[in-house]
Scaffold this active site. Structure first.
Site, PDB file in Angstrom:
ATOM      1  CE  LYS A   1      -4.274  -1.883   1.786  1.00  0.00           C
ATOM      2  NZ  LYS A   1      -5.383  -1.847   2.682  1.00  0.00           N
TER       3      LYS A   1
ATOM      4  CE  LYS B   1      -8.553  -7.818  -0.508  1.00  0.00           C
ATOM      5  NZ  LYS B   1      -8.381  -7.664   0.936  1.00  0.00           N
TER       6      LYS B   1
ATOM      7  CE  LYS C   1     -14.130  -4.094   3.596  1.00  0.00           C
ATOM      8  NZ  LYS C   1     -12.876  -3.522   4.092  1.00  0.00           N
TER       9      LYS C   1
HETATM   10  P1  ATP Z   1     -10.266  -4.183   1.414  1.00  0.00           P
HETATM   11  O1  ATP Z   1     -11.413  -4.828   0.744  1.00  0.00           O
HETATM   12  O2  ATP Z   1     -10.519  -2.774   1.724  1.00  0.00           O
HETATM   13  O3  ATP Z   1      -8.967  -4.458   0.768  1.00  0.00           O
HETATM   14  P2  ATP Z   1      -9.547  -5.933   3.508  1.00  0.00           P
HETATM   15  O4  ATP Z   1      -9.751  -7.216   2.862  1.00  0.00           O
HETATM   16  O5  ATP Z   1      -8.134  -5.534   3.719  1.00  0.00           O
HETATM   17  O6  ATP Z   1     -10.295  -4.770   2.834  1.00  0.00           O
HETATM   18  P3  ATP Z   1     -11.524  -6.449   5.570  1.00  0.00           P
HETATM   19  O7  ATP Z   1     -12.717  -6.090   4.851  1.00  0.00           O
HETATM   20  O8  ATP Z   1     -11.387  -6.034   6.962  1.00  0.00           O
HETATM   21  O9  ATP Z   1     -10.217  -5.897   4.902  1.00  0.00           O
HETATM   22  O10 ATP Z   1     -11.339  -7.995   5.416  1.00  0.00           O
HETATM   23  C1  ATP Z   1     -12.085  -8.845   6.132  1.00  0.00           C
HETATM   24  C2  ATP Z   1     -11.738 -10.224   5.772  1.00  0.00           C
HETATM   25  O11 ATP Z   1     -12.325 -10.534   4.511  1.00  0.00           O
HETATM   26  C3  ATP Z   1     -10.233 -10.410   5.656  1.00  0.00           C
HETATM   27  O12 ATP Z   1      -9.866 -11.580   6.276  1.00  0.00           O
HETATM   28  C4  ATP Z   1     -10.009 -10.425   4.195  1.00  0.00           C
HETATM   29  O13 ATP Z   1      -8.911 -11.178   3.832  1.00  0.00           O
HETATM   30  C5  ATP Z   1     -11.336 -11.001   3.671  1.00  0.00           C
HETATM   31  N1  ATP Z   1     -11.556 -10.498   2.342  1.00  0.00           N
HETATM   32  C6  ATP Z   1     -11.768  -9.243   1.946  1.00  0.00           C
HETATM   33  N2  ATP Z   1     -11.838  -9.172   0.605  1.00  0.00           N
HETATM   34  C7  ATP Z   1     -11.663 -10.436   0.172  1.00  0.00           C
HETATM   35  C8  ATP Z   1     -11.603 -11.038  -1.099  1.00  0.00           C
HETATM   36  N3  ATP Z   1     -11.702 -10.332  -2.206  1.00  0.00           N
HETATM   37  N4  ATP Z   1     -11.439 -12.364  -1.166  1.00  0.00           N
HETATM   38  C9  ATP Z   1     -11.348 -13.099  -0.053  1.00  0.00           C
HETATM   39  N5  ATP Z   1     -11.366 -12.606   1.165  1.00  0.00           N
HETATM   40  C10 ATP Z   1     -11.507 -11.289   1.286  1.00  0.00           C
END
Ligand code: ATP
Ligand code: LTN
Length: 327
Positions: free
Chosen positions: A111, A192, A195
């Site tokens: 990041k 990935k 959000k």
């Molecule tokens: P961001 O979507 O902003 O990158 P993040 O994944 O870092 O967010 P959280 O939303 O807090 O953060 O993630 C919650 C959980 O959901 C984490 O364990 C993350 O790895 C999982 N997760 C989020 N997006 C995905 C994805 N695209 N595929 C699988 N797991 C996910």
């Protein structure tokens, strides 16, 4: 009974990736573990946020947890920022973390390399995450593969602390789902589904309208071979669609591959779109019943009372061991 703890930070609208990689797993775990699920809102402000939107999203996320099947009778559900012990413990843990190990966190490096003016909070947030976990003696931490390194840090800190001051923290383990560990962006399937990266064309939001969901899936990037099989390296787009289907249908990847082996890409996309919309429309219906019903506040109040007691006890024992306070 083992304790399990997880959270999804409200840094953006929850996505299909959040559901498959996070919430869906928690719905299964709630029947076998003592389950803690929280909104790590303090983590959201590691990057700039709009205050009004953030407020709204915090409640929205809790309503979505519930709509996705997180049962308030089987989970302790709470908001991180309402409990000061998270940040208090985080400070103490920071003082036991080496610059070297904090600097090795690949998510930070990734990041940080893409943005200017990043905050110190973005650098230290894995330590706050360790506090989130260690405060409650969590045995298991379900996370996506991208968070495994952060749980490793929590383990190291727990072991270091226990070694120095005597048995204090449970050493947690990460729990990574086998299928659906990572849902990729539909427009850029080597990245990935996120959000918080601004572009939502390749991201399915849990509250997206049906037409939008279908449109996003039908225009997912694939390849030119027109043969359906799972190959992450050479066919990331198709593999991602198979992963989504497999996760939502509870079929294995092998079974999903078999099911679609004679399909063309158009058919595969249509079936994936059908399954995703059926799943999400049901969640959206429940969400509408919950969001303005007052349930969210009641659930958070209740969770807050429970976690405050647990956290205070743990934090007081930590203060004592470290030599802080009046004893
Ligand atoms: P961001 O979507 O902003 O990158 P993040 O994944 O870092 O967010 P959280 O939303 O807090 O953060 O993630 C919650 C959980 O959901 C984490 O364990 C993350 O790895 C999982 N997760 C989020 N997006 C995905 C994805 N695209 N595929 C699988 N797991 C996910
Ligand atoms: N850092 C995580 C969210 C998070 C978390 C936690 C997950 C904060 N604290 C404790 C599990 C346990 C993320 O960015 N996905």
């Amino acid at each position: 009974m083992k304790r399990i703890l997880t959270g999804l930070k409200p840094s953006g609208e929850l996505t299909l990736g959040s559901f498959i990689g996070g919430i869906k797993q928690s719905v299964e775990y709630q029947n076998i573990y003592d389950s803690f699920i929280f909104v790590p809102d303090l983590h959201a402000i590691t990057v700039p946020q709009d205050a009004n939107l953030l407020h709204e999203r915090i409640k929205k996320n809790v309503a979505l947890y519930l709509a996705c099947g997180i049962d308030p009778n089987k989970n302790t559900i709470y908001l991180q920022s309402e409990n000061v012990y998270h940040t208090n413990l985080s400070w103490i843990l920071e003082c036991h973390t080496y610059m070297g190990e904090a600097s090795r966190m690949t998510q930070y490096k990734d990041k940080a390399s893409k943005k200017e003016n990043i905050s110190v909070g973005l650098f230290t947030y894995p330590i706050l995450m360790a506090a989130d976990i260690l405060l409650y003696d969590a045995d298991l931490v379900p996370v996506g593969i991208d968070q495994k390194q952060h749980v490793e840090l929590a383990r190291n800190l727990a072991e270091r602390f226990n070694h120095k001051y005597g048995e204090t923290f449970v050493v947690p383990e990460s729990l990574i789902p086998k299928v659906g560990a990572k849902i990729m962006d539909l427009q850029n399937p080597t990245k990935k589904m996120s959000k918080s990266d601004g572009d939502t064309k390749g991201t399915i939001l849990l509250l997206d309208k049906e037409e939008i969901i279908r449109k996003k899936i039908m225009s997912a990037v694939t390849d030119s071979e027109n043969k359906v099989y799972y190959d992450l390296e050479n066919k990331p787009g198709i593999s991602n669609l198979l992963t989504i289907y497999s996760s939502l249908s509870n079929l294995s990847i092998k079974e999903t591959e078999e099911k679609f082996k004679d399909s063309n890409y158009g058919n595969l996309k249509k079936e994936v779109a059908d399954l995703v919309t059926t799943t999400l429309l049901e969640i959206q219906k429940k969400y509408q019943e919950i969001i303005n019903s007052g349930i969210v506040d009641r659930v958070l109040e209740n969770g807050h009372k429970i976690v405050l007691k647990i956290a205070k006890k743990k934090y007081d024992s930590v203060l004592k061991k470290v030599g802080l306070g009046r004893n």
